[in-house]
Design a protein around this motif. Structure first.
Motif, PDB file in Angstrom:
ATOM      1  N   ARG A 125      -9.676 -37.973 -11.328  1.00  0.00           N
ATOM      2  CA  ARG A 125      -9.893 -38.691 -11.879  1.00  0.00           C
ATOM      3  C   ARG A 125     -10.581 -37.761 -12.725  1.00  0.00           C
ATOM      4  O   ARG A 125     -11.444 -36.936 -12.818  1.00  0.00           O
ATOM      5  N   THR A 126     -10.328 -38.440 -14.647  1.00  0.00           N
ATOM      6  CA  THR A 126     -11.277 -37.971 -15.240  1.00  0.00           C
ATOM      7  C   THR A 126     -12.752 -38.938 -15.035  1.00  0.00           C
ATOM      8  O   THR A 126     -12.273 -39.596 -15.202  1.00  0.00           O
ATOM      9  N   CYS A 127     -13.694 -38.233 -16.149  1.00  0.00           N
ATOM     10  CA  CYS A 127     -15.337 -38.806 -16.028  1.00  0.00           C
ATOM     11  C   CYS A 127     -15.668 -38.541 -17.253  1.00  0.00           C
ATOM     12  O   CYS A 127     -16.367 -37.432 -17.318  1.00  0.00           O
ATOM     13  N   TYR A 128     -15.757 -39.232 -17.614  1.00  0.00           N
ATOM     14  CA  TYR A 128     -15.454 -39.128 -19.622  1.00  0.00           C
ATOM     15  C   TYR A 128     -14.576 -37.445 -19.847  1.00  0.00           C
ATOM     16  O   TYR A 128     -13.538 -38.013 -19.680  1.00  0.00           O
ATOM     17  N   ASP A 129     -14.933 -36.838 -20.457  1.00  0.00           N
ATOM     18  CA  ASP A 129     -13.902 -35.774 -20.170  1.00  0.00           C
ATOM     19  C   ASP A 129     -13.807 -34.214 -19.207  1.00  0.00           C
ATOM     20  O   ASP A 129     -13.868 -32.739 -19.948  1.00  0.00           O
ATOM     21  N   HIS A 130     -14.879 -34.215 -18.028  1.00  0.00           N
ATOM     22  CA  HIS A 130     -14.780 -33.480 -17.317  1.00  0.00           C
ATOM     23  C   HIS A 130     -13.543 -33.841 -15.925  1.00  0.00           C
ATOM     24  O   HIS A 130     -13.572 -35.189 -15.718  1.00  0.00           O
ATOM     25  N   LEU A 131     -13.741 -33.319 -15.160  1.00  0.00           N
ATOM     26  CA  LEU A 131     -12.370 -33.649 -13.848  1.00  0.00           C
ATOM     27  C   LEU A 131     -13.628 -34.333 -12.913  1.00  0.00           C
ATOM     28  O   LEU A 131     -14.386 -33.548 -12.781  1.00  0.00           O
ATOM     29  N   ALA A 132     -13.030 -35.082 -12.114  1.00  0.00           N
ATOM     30  CA  ALA A 132     -13.819 -35.898 -11.032  1.00  0.00           C
ATOM     31  C   ALA A 132     -13.477 -35.928  -9.768  1.00  0.00           C
ATOM     32  O   ALA A 132     -12.532 -36.406  -9.565  1.00  0.00           O
ATOM     33  N   GLY A 133     -13.974 -36.894  -8.526  1.00  0.00           N
ATOM     34  CA  GLY A 133     -13.282 -37.191  -7.308  1.00  0.00           C
ATOM     35  C   GLY A 133     -13.326 -35.826  -6.590  1.00  0.00           C
ATOM     36  O   GLY A 133     -14.047 -35.113  -7.367  1.00  0.00           O
ATOM     37  N   ARG A 134     -12.467 -36.212  -5.813  1.00  0.00           N
ATOM     38  CA  ARG A 134     -12.622 -34.803  -4.451  1.00  0.00           C
ATOM     39  C   ARG A 134     -12.108 -33.807  -5.189  1.00  0.00           C
ATOM     40  O   ARG A 134     -12.750 -32.225  -5.216  1.00  0.00           O
ATOM     41  N   LEU A 135     -10.885 -33.912  -6.277  1.00  0.00           N
ATOM     42  CA  LEU A 135     -10.458 -32.314  -7.337  1.00  0.00           C
ATOM     43  C   LEU A 135     -11.782 -31.746  -8.090  1.00  0.00           C
ATOM     44  O   LEU A 135     -12.155 -30.713  -7.253  1.00  0.00           O
ATOM     45  N   GLY A 136     -12.441 -32.553  -8.687  1.00  0.00           N
ATOM     46  CA  GLY A 136     -13.701 -32.365  -8.553  1.00  0.00           C
ATOM     47  C   GLY A 136     -14.842 -31.625  -8.069  1.00  0.00           C
ATOM     48  O   GLY A 136     -15.301 -30.417  -8.585  1.00  0.00           O
ATOM     49  N   VAL A 137     -14.911 -32.672  -7.196  1.00  0.00           N
ATOM     50  CA  VAL A 137     -16.271 -31.518  -6.604  1.00  0.00           C
ATOM     51  C   VAL A 137     -16.029 -30.536  -5.623  1.00  0.00           C
ATOM     52  O   VAL A 137     -16.165 -29.865  -5.887  1.00  0.00           O
ATOM     53  N   ALA A 138     -14.318 -30.230  -4.930  1.00  0.00           N
ATOM     54  CA  ALA A 138     -13.772 -28.772  -4.153  1.00  0.00           C
ATOM     55  C   ALA A 138     -14.235 -27.887  -5.147  1.00  0.00           C
ATOM     56  O   ALA A 138     -13.974 -26.949  -5.392  1.00  0.00           O
ATOM     57  N   LEU A 139     -13.402 -28.356  -6.865  1.00  0.00           N
ATOM     58  CA  LEU A 139     -13.063 -27.405  -8.010  1.00  0.00           C
ATOM     59  C   LEU A 139     -15.011 -26.809  -8.199  1.00  0.00           C
ATOM     60  O   LEU A 139     -15.458 -25.028  -8.033  1.00  0.00           O
ATOM     61  N   THR A 140     -15.949 -27.414  -8.229  1.00  0.00           N
ATOM     62  CA  THR A 140     -17.176 -27.189  -9.026  1.00  0.00           C
ATOM     63  C   THR A 140     -18.118 -26.229  -7.308  1.00  0.00           C
ATOM     64  O   THR A 140     -18.645 -25.504  -7.602  1.00  0.00           O
ATOM     65  N   ARG A 141     -17.725 -26.853  -5.888  1.00  0.00           N
ATOM     66  CA  ARG A 141     -17.770 -26.264  -5.175  1.00  0.00           C
ATOM     67  C   ARG A 141     -17.041 -24.710  -4.880  1.00  0.00           C
ATOM     68  O   ARG A 141     -17.735 -24.050  -4.596  1.00  0.00           O
ATOM     69  N   SER A 142     -16.006 -24.250  -5.015  1.00  0.00           N
ATOM     70  CA  SER A 142     -15.332 -23.724  -5.241  1.00  0.00           C
ATOM     71  C   SER A 142     -16.414 -22.139  -6.361  1.00  0.00           C
ATOM     72  O   SER A 142     -15.890 -21.051  -6.397  1.00  0.00           O
ATOM     73  N   LEU A 143     -16.790 -23.380  -7.350  1.00  0.00           N
ATOM     74  CA  LEU A 143     -17.259 -21.937  -8.730  1.00  0.00           C
ATOM     75  C   LEU A 143     -18.082 -21.672  -7.810  1.00  0.00           C
ATOM     76  O   LEU A 143     -19.141 -20.599  -8.264  1.00  0.00           O
ATOM     77  N   LEU A 144     -19.225 -22.475  -7.217  1.00  0.00           N
ATOM     78  CA  LEU A 144     -20.569 -22.220  -6.423  1.00  0.00           C
ATOM     79  C   LEU A 144     -20.263 -20.809  -5.117  1.00  0.00           C
ATOM     80  O   LEU A 144     -20.732 -20.011  -5.298  1.00  0.00           O
ATOM     81  N   ASP A 145     -19.803 -21.421  -4.505  1.00  0.00           N
ATOM     82  CA  ASP A 145     -19.429 -20.253  -2.859  1.00  0.00           C
ATOM     83  C   ASP A 145     -18.041 -19.114  -4.263  1.00  0.00           C
ATOM     84  O   ASP A 145     -19.168 -17.435  -3.396  1.00  0.00           O
ATOM     85  N   ARG A 146     -17.831 -18.845  -5.075  1.00  0.00           N
ATOM     86  CA  ARG A 146     -17.567 -17.417  -5.161  1.00  0.00           C
ATOM     87  C   ARG A 146     -18.707 -17.082  -7.036  1.00  0.00           C
ATOM     88  O   ARG A 146     -17.934 -16.283  -7.042  1.00  0.00           O
ATOM     89  N   GLY A 147     -19.617 -17.620  -6.818  1.00  0.00           N
ATOM     90  CA  GLY A 147     -20.525 -16.912  -7.591  1.00  0.00           C
ATOM     91  C   GLY A 147     -20.669 -16.989  -8.952  1.00  0.00           C
ATOM     92  O   GLY A 147     -21.237 -16.623 -10.160  1.00  0.00           O
ATOM     93  N   TYR A 148     -18.943 -18.206  -9.830  1.00  0.00           N
ATOM     94  CA  TYR A 148     -19.633 -18.794 -10.797  1.00  0.00           C
ATOM     95  C   TYR A 148     -20.995 -19.554 -11.538  1.00  0.00           C
ATOM     96  O   TYR A 148     -20.801 -18.906 -12.820  1.00  0.00           O
ATOM     97  N   LEU A 149     -21.318 -19.847 -10.545  1.00  0.00           N
ATOM     98  CA  LEU A 149     -22.334 -20.519 -10.571  1.00  0.00           C
ATOM     99  C   LEU A 149     -22.974 -21.054  -9.793  1.00  0.00           C
ATOM    100  O   LEU A 149     -22.787 -20.461  -8.696  1.00  0.00           O
ATOM    101  N   LYS A 150     -24.417 -21.147 -10.362  1.00  0.00           N
ATOM    102  CA  LYS A 150     -25.292 -21.397  -9.566  1.00  0.00           C
ATOM    103  C   LYS A 150     -26.173 -22.215  -9.582  1.00  0.00           C
ATOM    104  O   LYS A 150     -26.197 -23.004 -10.959  1.00  0.00           O
ATOM    105  N   LYS A 151     -26.960 -23.387  -8.650  1.00  0.00           N
ATOM    106  CA  LYS A 151     -28.025 -24.184  -8.965  1.00  0.00           C
ATOM    107  C   LYS A 151     -28.802 -23.298  -9.475  1.00  0.00           C
ATOM    108  O   LYS A 151     -29.912 -22.638  -8.905  1.00  0.00           O
ATOM    109  N   MET A 152     -29.482 -24.085 -10.914  1.00  0.00           N
ATOM    110  CA  MET A 152     -31.104 -24.428 -11.207  1.00  0.00           C
ATOM    111  C   MET A 152     -32.115 -25.497 -11.660  1.00  0.00           C
ATOM    112  O   MET A 152     -30.937 -26.189 -12.109  1.00  0.00           O
ATOM    113  N   ASN A 153     -32.670 -25.750 -10.909  1.00  0.00           N
ATOM    114  CA  ASN A 153     -32.631 -27.250 -10.922  1.00  0.00           C
ATOM    115  C   ASN A 153     -32.501 -28.124 -11.065  1.00  0.00           C
ATOM    116  O   ASN A 153     -32.131 -28.172 -10.058  1.00  0.00           O
TER     117      ASN A 153
END
Length: 255
Positions: A125-153
């Motif tokens: 689903r969309t949450c305002y203007d970004h992707l959410a739900g299982r697909l949104g969470v999985a995409l975020t997890r992929s960006l973290l695993d690939r080193g595109y994102l990292k957690k900061m605070n």
């Protein structure tokens, strides 16, 4: 500035400098107003009559609640000829409502149609203007695993390799950074109880998914469908297996 607005933003000089959480919670917590805000979580504008129907109240009742939400700076109103449409004031309002959904008790499903709608929302689903739900969470997890994102605070941070990879994919990262909002926000997903990517970067990625026709919104709500191009694209670019995440009705047939 109205009294409600002063209370919402903590500007009442008779109080201390802390945000007046109770005033904001009172605005959101009334059932009809909560239904109106939830109906607008997809980021779109809806006419007052449609919001009344979704909240299952009379137009007169909806009008009174809409006026309070506008006065409290949670909604903005736009004129469309003789009609008025309403949308969330900004992405911060969406984040608050979505986060409340993560701690709220689950509503009772009364029909097969409602059951299918809930499952579609949980899938993608969309949450305002970004992707959410299982697909949104999985995409975020992929960006973290690939080193595109990292957690900061309490937020995400885009890494140099992430900026390079997303730029090659077609994201204007600098343009996203220049917007007057958080860049890479961790938004708590109410259905998954995990975080998905929000903020200007999340919006830019979701806009690119739509531009590439990997996803398209299903009529009448926030659920999105993944196209045949999206199924292959999500796997090739992000190693996200759409088939294991979204409902069959949200997977478009090969084109």
């Amino acid at each position: 500035m109205t009294i409600v607005t002063r209370l919402y933003f903590g500007y009442d000089r008779n109080m201390n400098a802390q945000p007046n959480v109770a005033a904001a919670a009172a605005l959101i917590g009334e059932p009809t107003r909560a239904a109106i805000l939830t109906a607008l979580l997809g980021g779109q504008s809806l006419l007052a009559g449609e919001l009344a129907a979704r909240a299952r109240v009379s137009p007169q009742t909806a009008s009174a609640h809409l006026a309070k939400l506008v006065a409290g700076s949670l909604l903005v109103v736009e004129a469309q000829g003789r009609h008025r449409s309403f949308r969330l004031a900004n992405d911060r309002v969406a984040h608050v409502v979505e986060a409340l959904g993560a701690i709220a008790p689950r509503g009772q499903v009364r029909s097969l149609g409602e059951s299918l709608e809930v499952e579609a929302m949980r899938s993608a689903r969309t949450c305002y203007d970004h992707l959410a739900g299982r697909l949104g969470v999985a995409l975020t997890r992929s960006l973290l695993d690939r080193g595109y994102l990292k957690k900061m605070n309490n937020d995400f941070c885009l890494t140099p390799s992430g900026e390079e990879g997303l730029t090659r994919w077609g994201i204007d990262v600098e343009r996203a950074r220049r917007t007057r909002r958080k860049f890479a926000f961790r938004c708590l997903d109410w259905s998954e109880q995990r975080y998905h990517l929000a903020g200007a970067l999340g919006a830019a990625i979701t806009a690119q998914l739509s531009a590439l026709q990997w996803i398209r919104r299903l009529p009448g709500g926030r659920a999105v469908q993944v196209t045949a191009a999206g199924r292959s694209g999500f796997w090739a670019k992000f190693q996200v297996d759409v088939g294991s995440l979204v409902e069959p009705s949200q997977r478009a047939d090969p084109e």
